[in-house]
Design an enzyme around this catalytic site. Structure first.
Site, short mmCIF file in Angstrom:
data_model
loop_
_atom_site.label_atom_id
_atom_site.label_comp_id
_atom_site.label_asym_id
_atom_site.label_seq_id
_atom_site.Cartn_x
_atom_site.Cartn_y
_atom_site.Cartn_z
N SER A 273 0.84 -1.20 0.00
CA SER A 273 0.00 0.00 0.00
C SER A 273 0.87 1.25 0.00
O SER A 273 1.98 1.26 0.56
CB SER A 273 -0.86 -0.04 1.26
OG SER A 273 -1.48 1.20 1.49
N TYR B 35 -2.29 -1.55 11.11
CA TYR B 35 -2.51 -2.05 9.75
C TYR B 35 -1.35 -1.64 8.83
O TYR B 35 -0.77 -2.48 8.14
CB TYR B 35 -3.83 -1.51 9.17
CG TYR B 35 -3.92 -1.75 7.68
CD1 TYR B 35 -4.20 -3.01 7.18
CD2 TYR B 35 -3.69 -0.71 6.76
CE1 TYR B 35 -4.24 -3.25 5.81
CE2 TYR B 35 -3.73 -0.94 5.40
CZ TYR B 35 -4.01 -2.21 4.92
OH TYR B 35 -4.03 -2.43 3.56
N LYS C 226 1.87 -3.88 6.67
CA LYS C 226 2.32 -3.83 5.27
C LYS C 226 3.85 -3.67 5.23
O LYS C 226 4.53 -4.33 4.43
CB LYS C 226 1.64 -2.69 4.52
CG LYS C 226 0.14 -2.91 4.31
CD LYS C 226 -0.14 -4.11 3.43
CE LYS C 226 -1.59 -4.52 3.42
NZ LYS C 226 -1.85 -5.85 2.89
N ASN D 61 -5.19 4.45 -4.07
CA ASN D 61 -6.55 4.29 -3.52
C ASN D 61 -7.47 3.59 -4.53
O ASN D 61 -8.00 4.24 -5.44
CB ASN D 61 -7.14 5.64 -3.14
CG ASN D 61 -6.49 6.22 -1.89
OD1 ASN D 61 -5.28 6.40 -1.85
ND2 ASN D 61 -7.28 6.50 -0.87
N SER E 112 -19.32 13.68 5.35
CA SER E 112 -18.42 14.65 5.99
C SER E 112 -17.12 14.70 5.20
O SER E 112 -16.52 13.67 4.92
CB SER E 112 -18.09 14.22 7.42
OG SER E 112 -19.26 14.20 8.21
N ASP F 148 -4.74 11.37 8.94
CA ASP F 148 -4.80 11.50 7.48
C ASP F 148 -3.52 12.13 6.92
O ASP F 148 -2.95 13.05 7.50
CB ASP F 148 -6.00 12.38 7.07
CG ASP F 148 -7.22 11.55 6.71
OD1 ASP F 148 -7.06 10.35 6.44
OD2 ASP F 148 -8.33 12.11 6.71
#
Ligand code: NAD
Ligand code: WQD
Length: 344
Positions: free
Chosen positions: A127, A152, A156, A182, A219, A301
């Site tokens: 990822s 998570y 990876k 993505n 949102s 984020d």
């Protein structure tokens, strides 16, 4: 004779699309999945799309003996595509041991079995999360790996290392690590897509569920980032384009075309789209108006990330081709089909 490929997690979102593309390219596919995040009827839908029913074994990759029985039953497996993993970032923070166990031990079992059964190579689902917030954009495969934001993400990174160490130790296997950006959208037939599992964490399922009225409002997490419109930027890659990257990567392994025994490729479009741009593209593609509001940032984020896919384009002869409008339309058609099937 068709070459036989084992696909772990093959009834999942990316796995199911990849199985179809493998079949379309003449491979014989065996799926292993424990159905922890998918349904057995995906096998029917794969058959409906490709015209070929893949072999399916409901097996947990954590169960070494049961997994070994699959290798023994299906003679001559040449390659493995290893999708099986738990993938919800937020859940991994709540249940780190579940994530470490499932994602690490599943891979370890596969890697242990491969040489014993003469399996030549593995494609691993990595990822872009391994890059964190890159220092330079677009991000290349040479960019440094940043400390993971979640258990998570850490699985990876560690799994990439496990594969490298295993190959370096002399295991007679080779590997391709595909770092997906993505993945979004669904099969154009609307027979395959991402099955809902509670409140979506990812943007596109949240958009389509809002558009159809399951959620009252979307949102948008932040419009005060250092980007042209203030919302985060991502590289949204069409699911079928992504699936096709696995087929060419497998051909590279089996055709012994690799430059190194472990290769890494970015699988993205090379184009960054902001969250707001994506919302507007969805409205344009589908004619459906979205009810959204700007709220605060979501913890963890990344501000902006998109791929430099040149290496994959040149070496694999692969390129993301599907226009974003078509991809978003496919996501919408999938949402409508889910409603038809009574799935929320
Ligand atoms: P998914 O949950 O739809 O598919 C994973 C499949 O693996 C599911 O069908 C699940 O039932 C199965 N599975 C999980 N643990 C298993 C086990 N122990 N034994 C057997 N089967 C097991 O997820 P996806 O989106 O298709 O992701 C596939 C892979 O790609 C995962 O490794 C994921 O981490 C990786 N990935 C996904 C994304 C994304 O945004 N979807 C991005 C980057 C990487
Ligand atoms: C995209 C953008 C959100 C939902 C995650 C994993 C990553 C990888 C892919 C597997 C962000 C914004 C989202 C919403 C929003 N998975 N957003 N409202 O965070 O890039 O990546 O999935 O490896 O590891 O972290 O994807 O779809 O969650 O978010 O505004 O309701 O959409 O803030 O900017 P992300 P995402």
């Amino acid at each position: 004779m068709k070459e036989r490929i084992l696909v772990t997690g093959g009834t999942g979102y990316i796995g199911s699309h990849t199985v179809v593309e493998l079949q379309n390219s003449g491979y014989d596919v065996v799926i292993v999945d424990n159905l922890s995040n998918s349904n057995a009827d995906v096998v029917d839908n794969i058959e409906a799309v490709s015209g070929i029913r893949p072999a399916f074994e409901k097996v947990d990759c954590l169960d070494y003996k049961a997994l070994e029985a699959v290798f023994a039953k299906y003679d001559g497996i040449k390659g493995i595509i290893h999708f099986a993993a738990s993938k919800a970032v937020g859940e991994s923070v709540q249940k780190p041991l579940l994530y470490y166990r499932n994602n690490l031990v599943s891979l370890i079992n596969v890697l242990e079995l491969m040489p014993a059964y003469g399996v030549e190579g593995i494609i691993f689902s990595s990822s872009c999360t391994v890059y964190g917030q890159p220092d330079h954009l677009p991000v290349t495969e040479q960019a440094p790996i940043k400390k993971a934001e979640s258990p998570y993400g850490n699985t990876k990174q560690v799994n990439e290392e496990i594969i490298r160490d295993t190959v370096a130790s002399g295991s007679p296997i080779s590997a391709i690590l595909l770092r997906y950006f993505n993945p979004i959208g669904a099969h154009p037939s609307a027979l395959l897509g991402e099955l809902p599992n509670g409140v979506p964490q990812n943007l596109v399922p949240y958009i389509t569920q809002t558009a159809i009225g399951i959620r009252p409002q979307l949102s948008v997490f932040g419009d005060d980032y250092n980007t042209p419109d203030g919302s985060c930027i991502r590289d949204f890659i069409n699911i079928v384009d992504l699936a096709r990257a696995h087929v060419v990567a497998m051909a590279r392994i089996l055709g012994k075309k690799q430059k190194e025994k472990v290769e890494v490729f970015n699988i993205g479009t090379g184009r960054g789209l902001s969250v707001l741009e994506l919302i507007h593209a969805f409205e344009k593609a589908t004619g459906v108006k979205l009810n959204y509001k700007i709220v605060g940032r979501r913890a963890g984020d990344i501000e902006q990330v998109w791929a430099d896919p040149q290496y994959a384009n040149n070496e694999l002869g692969w390129k993301a081709e599907t226009p974003i409008e078509d991809t978003l339309e496919s996501a919408w058609k999938w949402q409508l089909k889910l409603r038809e099937r009574g799935i929320q």
